[in-house]
Design an enzyme around this catalytic site. Sequence first.
Site, mmCIF file in Angstrom:
data_model
loop_
_atom_site.group_PDB
_atom_site.id
_atom_site.type_symbol
_atom_site.label_atom_id
_atom_site.label_comp_id
_atom_site.label_asym_id
_atom_site.label_seq_id
_atom_site.Cartn_x
_atom_site.Cartn_y
_atom_site.Cartn_z
ATOM 1 C CG LEU A 52 -2.147 -0.951 1.069
ATOM 2 C CD1 LEU A 52 -3.040 -0.859 2.295
ATOM 3 C CD2 LEU A 52 -2.959 -0.644 -0.192
ATOM 4 C CB CYS A 53 3.940 2.296 1.774
ATOM 5 S SG CYS A 53 5.055 0.941 1.476
ATOM 6 C CB THR A 54 4.478 0.709 -3.571
ATOM 7 O OG1 THR A 54 5.560 0.102 -2.901
ATOM 8 C CG2 THR A 54 4.874 0.974 -5.028
#
Lengths: 538, 435
Positions: free
Chosen positions: B206-208
């Site tokens: 999700l952080c990507t």
Amino acid sequence: MVEHPVVDAKAKKYDRQLRIWGAHGQAALESAKICLINSGTTGSETLKNLVLGGIAAFTIVDGAKVEAGDLGNNFLLEAANLGAPRAQSVTGLLKELNEAVTGSFVEESAEDLIDGNPAFFRGFDIVVATQMREASLLKLESICRESGVKLLIVRSYGLVGQLRASLGEHVVVESKPDNAVEDLRLHQPWPELAQYAHSLNLADLDEITHKHVPYAVLLIQAAAQWYEEHAHQRPASYKERSDFKLLIKSGQRQIDGCPIDEENFAEAVANAHKVWAPPPFPSEVHAILEDKAITSLSRSSSDFWVLAAALKKFVDTEGGGNLPLEGSIPDMTATTALYLQLHTLYRERAERDVAAVEAHVHTLLRSVGRDPKAIPRSTVKNFCKNARNLRVIRYRTLAEEVGTDTCKSDALRQAMSAEDTVSNATLYLLLRAVDRFHSTYNRFPGSYDGELEEDVPLLKTIALGILAECGAGNNTPISDDLVGEMCRFGGGELHCVAAVMGGIASQEAIKLLTKQFVPLSGTLVYNAMGSTTSVFQL
Amino acid sequence: MELAGRWCDLDMLLTRQGNLVGPGFEPDPALREFLQEDCRILCVGAGGLGCELLKDLALSGFGNIDVIDMDTIDVSNLNRQFLFRMKDVGKPKAEVAAERVMARVAGVKVTPHFCRIEEKPIEFYSEFHVIILGLDSLEARRYMNQVACSFVEFDAAGSPDPSTIKPMVDGGTEGFKGHARVILPGFTPCFDCTLWLFPPQTKFPLCTLAETPRSAAHCIEYAHLIQWDRERSGEEFDADSDEHMKWVYEKALVRAKEYGIPGVTFQHTQGVVKNIIPAIASTNAIVAAACTLEALKIITMCSTGMNNYMMYVGTDGVYTHTAAYEKDPACQMCSPGVPFEVRPDMTLSQVIEALKADPQLGRQLNEPSISYGATNLYMRGVLEQATRDNLEKTIGELVGGDGSVIQVNDRKLLAPLRVKLRFPAESADANGMVH
């Protein structure tokens, strides 16, 4: 303003296959004219898959009437068709599958057409010959070869199937390998790439950016340091390679002496081999660049060979032994900005390579007396992008394969003796033997229950005879089990074997028409008893 | 009246003695009669593989076919699902497929079931001689695997009882590649024995997606997974809604432009969001026919069978690999017992807690009941009171010793788990090792 998606009905219908061969592949299919010989279940199944895929048109050649047996194995026929011309009935039901496809039929046996009107076959892109015997196939092949029509030979016989293509030369630019090799030049970065990699000073970066330096940059930096300390030698031994990985890891940030988790460093270690083992120059492409079609380039050479000749010039000069760069890079942990900067460097380099190849193309076209702009830039670009995966296939003729002077007796003998191929090579031999049996007795072995037992030794004798003629006969045993099974099949056409063979045949037709992926070269034998296949180069 | 000679090609296999046949094959015209009249086969799925399977089964002599599928027909099915026409779009696949096969192949009966596989009781599946799968998801395959494995019974020595085997044939395709396999639960590996054959799906962190998008797919998944919930909260995303898909596409396009990322198209958006697997008629035809041949061999023994997995690759020439994979002796689904280590002095209550704490077994257990052979050791519900006293007894006194197989049941399970209790070797105690 956002543009609105335009997805027409055709794109929706073909969505799942457009994702495989693209709009240009689909366009190739949609202009293809196919001739099917014999609309038994093997032929019907082949054509069904091609009609679903959206070919332009088909013509069925078949002199048979629908018999009871057809209704037990052919899905493109129904009870009401009994006694009607088979070509007509199958054509009718096939056309229901895709209204975009035109279908027609000729109620005449292929054998009569081959003898009486060979020019008939010239108008097609591919002739799919199903359930034909060797003697007629040899005549058909010579017609197809002369007129440049591709020929696919397909057969189902009991629990055995056979497939072979016969055409001149087939060239592939988009071979689309499953495991495409990434040529990132990390072992040998060009000046702009090296300069960029060294412009990033890891020590100065904030914590977030440090974790997002692309592994390509980390490897170029580590390699430069290694070369400096090791007299410009790549890490070679196991020890050196382990040391190189430690060198990469030494760049990680630490807290209290412990390296912190940084995904990009883990990726650099996992990809460290790209520094010491760059992708080799592919042997198929090497052979293409050495092909006599390049040295004998002329006005009549195809665009493929002009491009290949230009590629060779590029490799020998600007490329310094390398193929043009592809221009894409795999995803890797990175910030958006760093990733896009890196990608831009690769893309720009690829564009320069394309320009260099294009210049050679212009020169070569001029030298053979063609318009130097005859090959558009987009074609050159696509060729360069796929340079690593180019393929050329040249097919032997069936006449050469079965000719006593031209057959590859060593290859056959070897296939008949190796443990993993002996069964399927025997089936190959027996398929030839049943045709010879047919030409003597006017029926296949085991066609009638009453003669089943007598046919077994007859078939075996014929098979041994063929082996001897091919010069592969000395002491090569033939499995009695398989001879017996071939007689048991009695030349029957089972729906499932036909569906497997029709599936493979339609797939091969699609590869030949779209010039994408790599088609079968050689003769395929499908053994439905053990669910195995073998491909023989004979 | 059956048309004379209609099945002449098939009859040569069924009525003639062969050299390469399955165990116990006896040529007999009755084999075809059995196929046509008594044999019952279930085809799971009426999609790309399902359409082919139904055709292949009907033309291989199977006269009583059931087909189950929860889907309705979509335009994008028509390039390969040849039983459907443009006018059928929106109708249940199972029903249209059944109707078309019956209209084309005289004498065959196809019974459709327009529902989810989970909606049928386990007894439904027990009626079939063979189950043949034309599915496109691992979840559905594992469910059917659990169903097929639940029927097998083992004797005291841990050997499967052949009369309880529910044979299953499975096919799968992706583009030019596919597989066909035969599963005889208890004899050959089941899905769970060889889960490694299925590669994990790519999922983006999700952080990507949120912070460092680099590809069109990252932008699409951001719009689909993050922006949707934020901007249209409370509304469930429906991948089959054109409006929803267009919304995601447009948001992804904006985000991609912001970051300078190329490649967001509507087609790509659909592909990423729906995890679309490319599919063509030819591979489905090959795989389905290879599967049907195996079903025919399982029922009639008319030829040697596939042992036990064939993969097909058509991208570079034609390549197949047929391999005999091995069973996982500790498989939860098909082994005579999953090995589980306990001390003989543990109470049944402690054993139950240990089972619930096990990272593998525990996931499927909520309130387990335990039995040993025909003896109820601890049961929930009406028998709870009668068996409660056993909870404080040691497992050593309740079962027969090392290697005893207990049955663990739970509402979360489709069929009882077989757990083989292993008592640590005596030598360990002698050496004073800590358990």
